[in-house]
Design a protein around this motif. Structure first.
Motif, PDB file in Angstrom:
ATOM      1  N   UNK A 161       0.820  -1.223   0.000  1.00  0.00           N
ATOM      2  CA  UNK A 161       0.000   0.000   0.000  1.00  0.00           C
ATOM      3  C   UNK A 161       0.851   1.268   0.000  1.00  0.00           C
ATOM      4  N   UNK A 162       1.973   1.229   0.720  1.00  0.00           N
ATOM      5  CA  UNK A 162       2.864   2.388   0.778  1.00  0.00           C
ATOM      6  C   UNK A 162       3.461   2.679  -0.603  1.00  0.00           C
ATOM      7  N   UNK A 163       3.868   1.637  -1.296  1.00  0.00           N
ATOM      8  CA  UNK A 163       4.428   1.804  -2.641  1.00  0.00           C
ATOM      9  C   UNK A 163       3.392   2.421  -3.577  1.00  0.00           C
ATOM     10  N   UNK A 164       2.170   1.919  -3.535  1.00  0.00           N
ATOM     11  CA  UNK A 164       1.111   2.450  -4.397  1.00  0.00           C
ATOM     12  C   UNK A 164       0.887   3.934  -4.147  1.00  0.00           C
ATOM     13  N   UNK A 165       0.942   4.313  -2.874  1.00  0.00           N
ATOM     14  CA  UNK A 165       0.777   5.735  -2.546  1.00  0.00           C
ATOM     15  C   UNK A 165       1.936   6.558  -3.094  1.00  0.00           C
ATOM     16  N   UNK A 166       3.142   6.046  -2.953  1.00  0.00           N
ATOM     17  CA  UNK A 166       4.339   6.762  -3.392  1.00  0.00           C
ATOM     18  C   UNK A 166       4.388   6.942  -4.921  1.00  0.00           C
ATOM     19  N   UNK A 167       3.914   5.942  -5.653  1.00  0.00           N
ATOM     20  CA  UNK A 167       3.991   6.025  -7.120  1.00  0.00           C
ATOM     21  C   UNK A 167       2.767   6.691  -7.731  1.00  0.00           C
ATOM     22  N   UNK A 168       1.852   7.169  -6.888  1.00  0.00           N
ATOM     23  CA  UNK A 168       0.722   7.942  -7.394  1.00  0.00           C
ATOM     24  C   UNK A 168      -0.533   7.149  -7.647  1.00  0.00           C
ATOM     25  N   UNK A 169      -0.569   5.884  -7.259  1.00  0.00           N
ATOM     26  CA  UNK A 169      -1.782   5.082  -7.404  1.00  0.00           C
ATOM     27  C   UNK A 169      -2.429   4.967  -6.034  1.00  0.00           C
ATOM     28  N   UNK A 170      -2.782   6.129  -5.481  1.00  0.00           N
ATOM     29  CA  UNK A 170      -3.255   6.194  -4.095  1.00  0.00           C
ATOM     30  C   UNK A 170      -4.485   5.332  -3.875  1.00  0.00           C
ATOM     31  N   UNK A 171      -4.474   4.574  -2.805  1.00  0.00           N
ATOM     32  CA  UNK A 171      -5.583   3.654  -2.536  1.00  0.00           C
ATOM     33  C   UNK A 171      -6.591   4.241  -1.546  1.00  0.00           C
ATOM     34  N   UNK A 172      -6.409   5.479  -1.131  1.00  0.00           N
ATOM     35  CA  UNK A 172      -7.345   6.090  -0.177  1.00  0.00           C
ATOM     36  C   UNK A 172      -8.708   6.320  -0.811  1.00  0.00           C
TER      37      UNK A 172
END
Length: 261
Positions: free
Chosen positions: A250-261
């Motif tokens: 989840x942290x990686x997705x947030x960092x690369x711009x594919x935010x899961x929020x």
């Protein structure tokens, strides 16, 4: 008095004549001139062209925004279902044993993670052609743990790492490249292996290298510091399986711009 009556018809005739001339000027069209209209036509065409490009750009941005929003919704739903393979379908992770665990635990497919036990920059260099062939939208690199040998060697390591990344960047111009920091380890691991105390120096060198090369750096120190549970395996270095699904991915997705929020 007679003179006045004689003058009035004359004035009337003159007035009628002037009025006739004005009416002729107003209602009879002028003969077209010979002015050059090419410049004006070219200017109008250029404005139409610019307008078209702007419209296309607006449509494209709106479409990307819509597709991005839809993508994020699907990613969020996939993560709730534990379907990380879908969430990472545009992401390729390349690294060492810490990354290899992701597919060994069955969280991602082996086509989404290129990693080997003991891997370092030599492995990354050898895998360059395979990475280029995969042509991912996002490339996440995780190396360093296996090449720590004292703070004095951090700069040389980062230089070698950066040269390989520069090659990848040149061959994958449309790929966003992210470079992980080396994960912190437990105090017991540092006590057993004192060379691990150099992780901070290596991360500083890696971060500076990413700035020099022009790629993204992901710092995991704050993430690890926020944990209220132990995610280390018995060696105090490698994370346990839940770390990847609960924290890392989840942290990686947030960092690369594919935010899961």
């Amino acid at each position: 008095m007679k003179k006045v009556y004689r003058i009035l018809p004359l004035i009337l005739i003159v007035a009628i004549g002037i009025l006739s001339i004005r009416l002729f000027i107003v209602f009879v069209p002028k003969k077209a001139g010979h002015e050059d209209t090419k410049k004006g036509v070219a200017y109008i065409q250029s404005l139409e062209e610019i307008g078209g490009n702007k419209a296309d750009s607006i449509v494209k941005k709106a479409q990307e925004k819509y597709e991005g929003a839809e993508r994020r919704k699907k990613i969020a739903a996939a993560i709730k279902e534990g379907n990380y393979e879908y969430a990472f379908k545009d992401v390729l992770i390349v690294g060492d044993s810490i990354m290899k665990a992701i597919y060994e635990y069955g969280i991602l497919d082996s086509s989404q993670v290129y990693a080997e036990i003991g891997a370092g920059t030599a492995y990354l260099d050898d895998m360059t052609d395979d990475i280029v062939a995969a042509n991912p939208k996002v490339l996440v690199l995780h190396f360093g743990e296996n090449q720590i040998s004292g703070e004095d060697n951090a700069a040389a390591y980062a230089k070698e790492y950066g040269e390989i990344i520069s090659t990848l960047k040149e061959k994958l111009p449309d790929t966003k490249i992210y470079v992980d920091s080396i994960f912190p380890v437990s105090d017991s691991a540092v006590a057993a292996e004192p060379y691990l105390s150099a992780i901070g120096a290596y991360n500083e060198a890696i971060e500076q290298m990413t700035k020099d090369v022009g790629v993204h750096y992901i710092d995991y120190d704050s993430m690890w510091a926020s944990f209220d549970k132990n995610y280390y395996d018995l060696d105090g270095i490698h994370p346990i399986s839940s770390f990847y699904s609960e924290q890392f991915l989840p942290y990686v997705l947030t960092e690369v711009g594919l935010n899961v929020d």
